[in-house]
Scaffold this motif. Structure first.
Motif, PDB file in Angstrom:
ATOM      1  N   VAL A 138       0.840  -1.198   0.000  1.00 30.02           N
ATOM      2  CA  VAL A 138       0.000   0.000   0.000  1.00 30.02           C
ATOM      3  C   VAL A 138       0.872   1.245   0.000  1.00 30.02           C
ATOM      4  CG1 VAL A 138      -1.914  -1.138   1.187  1.00 30.02           C
ATOM      5  CG2 VAL A 138      -0.237   0.106   2.509  1.00 30.02           C
ATOM      6  N   THR A 139       0.346   2.274  -0.632  1.00 32.01           N
ATOM      7  CA  THR A 139       0.980   3.589  -0.601  1.00 32.01           C
ATOM      8  C   THR A 139       0.011   4.517   0.118  1.00 32.01           C
ATOM      9  OG1 THR A 139       2.144   3.154  -2.666  1.00 32.01           O
ATOM     10  CG2 THR A 139       1.943   5.463  -1.996  1.00 32.01           C
ATOM     11  N   ILE A 140       0.524   5.188   1.159  1.00 31.55           N
ATOM     12  CA  ILE A 140      -0.328   6.066   1.970  1.00 31.55           C
ATOM     13  C   ILE A 140       0.339   7.421   2.169  1.00 31.55           C
ATOM     14  CG2 ILE A 140      -1.475   4.194   3.220  1.00 31.55           C
ATOM     15  CD1 ILE A 140       0.416   4.754   5.592  1.00 31.55           C
ATOM     16  N   GLU A 141      -0.499   8.408   2.417  1.00 30.96           N
ATOM     17  CA  GLU A 141      -0.073   9.702   2.941  1.00 30.96           C
ATOM     18  C   GLU A 141      -0.620   9.735   4.365  1.00 30.96           C
ATOM     19  OE1 GLU A 141       1.672  12.234   1.665  1.00 30.96           O
ATOM     20  OE2 GLU A 141       1.434  12.208  -0.514  1.00 30.96           O
ATOM     21  N   TYR A 142       0.122  10.305   5.311  1.00 32.08           N
ATOM     22  CA  TYR A 142      -0.383  10.359   6.677  1.00 32.08           C
ATOM     23  C   TYR A 142       0.187  11.548   7.435  1.00 32.08           C
ATOM     24  CZ  TYR A 142       4.115   8.566   8.257  1.00 32.08           C
ATOM     25  OH  TYR A 142       5.448   8.431   8.513  1.00 32.08           O
ATOM     26  N   GLU A 152      -9.608   0.907   1.128  1.00 32.30           N
ATOM     27  CA  GLU A 152      -9.358   0.805  -0.311  1.00 32.30           C
ATOM     28  C   GLU A 152      -8.680   2.078  -0.796  1.00 32.30           C
ATOM     29  OE1 GLU A 152     -12.987  -0.089  -2.366  1.00 32.30           O
ATOM     30  OE2 GLU A 152     -13.358  -1.896  -1.177  1.00 32.30           O
ATOM     31  N   ALA A 153      -8.096   2.013  -1.985  1.00 30.66           N
ATOM     32  CA  ALA A 153      -7.473   3.191  -2.594  1.00 30.66           C
ATOM     33  C   ALA A 153      -8.498   4.318  -2.642  1.00 30.66           C
ATOM     34  CB  ALA A 153      -6.959   2.867  -3.984  1.00 30.66           C
ATOM     35  N   GLY A 154      -8.074   5.507  -2.240  1.00 29.45           N
ATOM     36  CA  GLY A 154      -8.952   6.670  -2.212  1.00 29.45           C
ATOM     37  C   GLY A 154      -9.607   6.910  -0.866  1.00 29.45           C
ATOM     38  N   ASP A 155      -9.596   5.908   0.022  1.00 29.41           N
ATOM     39  CA  ASP A 155     -10.193   6.072   1.350  1.00 29.41           C
ATOM     40  C   ASP A 155      -9.335   6.989   2.223  1.00 29.41           C
ATOM     41  OD1 ASP A 155     -12.246   4.346   0.718  1.00 29.41           O
ATOM     42  OD2 ASP A 155     -11.524   2.680   1.958  1.00 29.41           O
ATOM     43  N   THR A 156     -10.002   7.718   3.099  1.00 30.99           N
ATOM     44  CA  THR A 156      -9.321   8.470   4.151  1.00 30.99           C
ATOM     45  C   THR A 156      -9.889   7.983   5.478  1.00 30.99           C
ATOM     46  OG1 THR A 156     -10.920  10.276   4.049  1.00 30.99           O
ATOM     47  CG2 THR A 156      -8.927  10.525   2.720  1.00 30.99           C
ATOM     48  N   GLU A 157      -9.035   7.955   6.472  1.00 34.35           N
ATOM     49  CA  GLU A 157      -9.438   7.417   7.772  1.00 34.35           C
ATOM     50  C   GLU A 157      -8.617   8.105   8.857  1.00 34.35           C
ATOM     51  OE1 GLU A 157     -11.709   5.008  10.173  1.00 34.35           O
ATOM     52  OE2 GLU A 157     -11.796   4.893   7.990  1.00 34.35           O
ATOM     53  N   THR A 158      -9.234   8.305  10.007  1.00 34.44           N
ATOM     54  CA  THR A 158      -8.507   8.788  11.176  1.00 34.44           C
ATOM     55  C   THR A 158      -8.434   7.635  12.164  1.00 34.44           C
ATOM     56  OG1 THR A 158      -9.248  11.064  10.846  1.00 34.44           O
ATOM     57  CG2 THR A 158      -8.470  10.480  13.049  1.00 34.44           C
ATOM     58  N   ALA A 214       6.646   6.252  23.531  1.00 30.25           N
ATOM     59  CA  ALA A 214       6.059   5.265  24.444  1.00 30.25           C
ATOM     60  C   ALA A 214       5.135   5.974  25.420  1.00 30.25           C
ATOM     61  CB  ALA A 214       7.157   4.525  25.204  1.00 30.25           C
ATOM     62  N   GLY A 215       3.991   5.357  25.674  1.00 31.38           N
ATOM     63  CA  GLY A 215       3.011   5.912  26.597  1.00 31.38           C
ATOM     64  C   GLY A 215       2.052   6.900  25.953  1.00 31.38           C
ATOM     65  N   GLU A 216       2.256   7.207  24.684  1.00 27.73           N
ATOM     66  CA  GLU A 216       1.419   8.190  23.989  1.00 27.73           C
ATOM     67  C   GLU A 216       0.315   7.513  23.183  1.00 27.73           C
ATOM     68  OE1 GLU A 216       1.633  11.455  24.170  1.00 27.73           O
ATOM     69  OE2 GLU A 216       3.634  11.767  25.022  1.00 27.73           O
ATOM     70  N   THR A 217      -0.872   8.122  23.194  1.00 34.73           N
ATOM     71  CA  THR A 217      -1.937   7.739  22.267  1.00 34.73           C
ATOM     72  C   THR A 217      -1.699   8.552  21.007  1.00 34.73           C
ATOM     73  OG1 THR A 217      -3.496   7.230  24.032  1.00 34.73           O
ATOM     74  CG2 THR A 217      -4.431   7.765  21.857  1.00 34.73           C
ATOM     75  N   LEU A 218      -1.652   7.883  19.873  1.00 34.53           N
ATOM     76  CA  LEU A 218      -1.330   8.530  18.598  1.00 34.53           C
ATOM     77  C   LEU A 218      -2.552   8.588  17.704  1.00 34.53           C
ATOM     78  CD1 LEU A 218       2.013   6.623  17.918  1.00 34.53           C
ATOM     79  CD2 LEU A 218       1.676   8.730  19.238  1.00 34.53           C
ATOM     80  N   THR A 219      -2.706   9.685  17.000  1.00 33.48           N
ATOM     81  CA  THR A 219      -3.796   9.827  16.042  1.00 33.48           C
ATOM     82  C   THR A 219      -3.188  10.040  14.662  1.00 33.48           C
ATOM     83  OG1 THR A 219      -5.240  10.796  17.705  1.00 33.48           O
ATOM     84  CG2 THR A 219      -5.848  11.160  15.401  1.00 33.48           C
ATOM     85  N   PHE A 220      -3.596   9.199  13.718  1.00 32.32           N
ATOM     86  CA  PHE A 220      -3.106   9.302  12.340  1.00 32.32           C
ATOM     87  C   PHE A 220      -4.252   9.626  11.401  1.00 32.32           C
ATOM     88  CE2 PHE A 220       0.179   6.665  14.215  1.00 32.32           C
ATOM     89  CZ  PHE A 220       1.337   7.133  13.627  1.00 32.32           C
ATOM     90  N   GLU A 221      -4.072  10.659  10.597  1.00 32.60           N
ATOM     91  CA  GLU A 221      -4.982  10.958   9.496  1.00 32.60           C
ATOM     92  C   GLU A 221      -4.339  10.308   8.272  1.00 32.60           C
ATOM     93  OE1 GLU A 221      -4.485  15.111   9.784  1.00 32.60           O
ATOM     94  OE2 GLU A 221      -5.546  15.215  11.675  1.00 32.60           O
ATOM     95  N   ILE A 222      -5.024   9.321   7.704  1.00 33.15           N
ATOM     96  CA  ILE A 222      -4.461   8.522   6.617  1.00 33.15           C
ATOM     97  C   ILE A 222      -5.273   8.660   5.350  1.00 33.15           C
ATOM     98  CG2 ILE A 222      -3.971   6.151   5.865  1.00 33.15           C
ATOM     99  CD1 ILE A 222      -3.523   5.425   8.770  1.00 33.15           C
TER     100      ILE A 222
END
Length: 155
Positions: free
Chosen positions: A9-13, A69-75, A141-149
């Protein structure tokens, strides 16, 4: 085509901490705004291509990509146990001083940063005549991470 383990997969984040600050991104404009260009002047920003399930991403991100899928965005909000673990999870390792000096090629000094052949980074936290203790706790470590993908491509 929905992403499954083994797909490339190729992603931007963009990755953010709970306070909203950006700790990582593939987008140069976001990196510039967050000050990451100054911190990482040699880095080339751009889409990331990885094989899902190969262990190159943190667990929570790999799991979060499945079914997209390709084109999807997700947090994705990823708790520490699915990212870099809890802080203080016994990630220190003690080395024989001679062995350490042979591997690193210099005398250990408290605060010295080291990197293993496997790529893990650590910091010398104690050095005496016989032993050297290195803490390999990840800075997140110990951090909750949020990714916009954004999924760019799936193969």
């Amino acid at each position: 085509m929905a992403i499954t383990a083994g797909d490339t997969v190729t992603i931007e984040y963009t990755g953010r901490l709970d306070d909203g600050s950006v700790f990582d991104t593939t987008k140069e404009s976001v990196a510039e705004e967050a000050g990451l260009l100054e911190e990482q002047p040699d880095r080339e920003f751009g889409p990331l291509t990885v094989e899902v399930g190969a262990g190159n991403l943190i667990e929570g991100m790999e799991d979060g990509l499945l079914g997209l899928e390709a084109g999807d965005t997700e947090t994705l909000t990823i708790p520490p146990e699915e990212a870099y673990g809890e802080a203080g999870d016994g990630q220190s390792r003690e080395f024989d001083r001679e062995q350490f000096e042979g591997m690193v090629g210099q005398e250990p000094v408290e605060g010295m940063e080291v990197r293993t052949q496997g790529g893990a980074s650590g910091s010398v936290v104690d050095a005496d005549a016989d032993t050297v203790t290195v803490d390999f706790t990840h800075p997140l470590a110990g951090e909750t991470l949020t990714f916009e993908i954004e999924v760019v491509d799936v193969e």
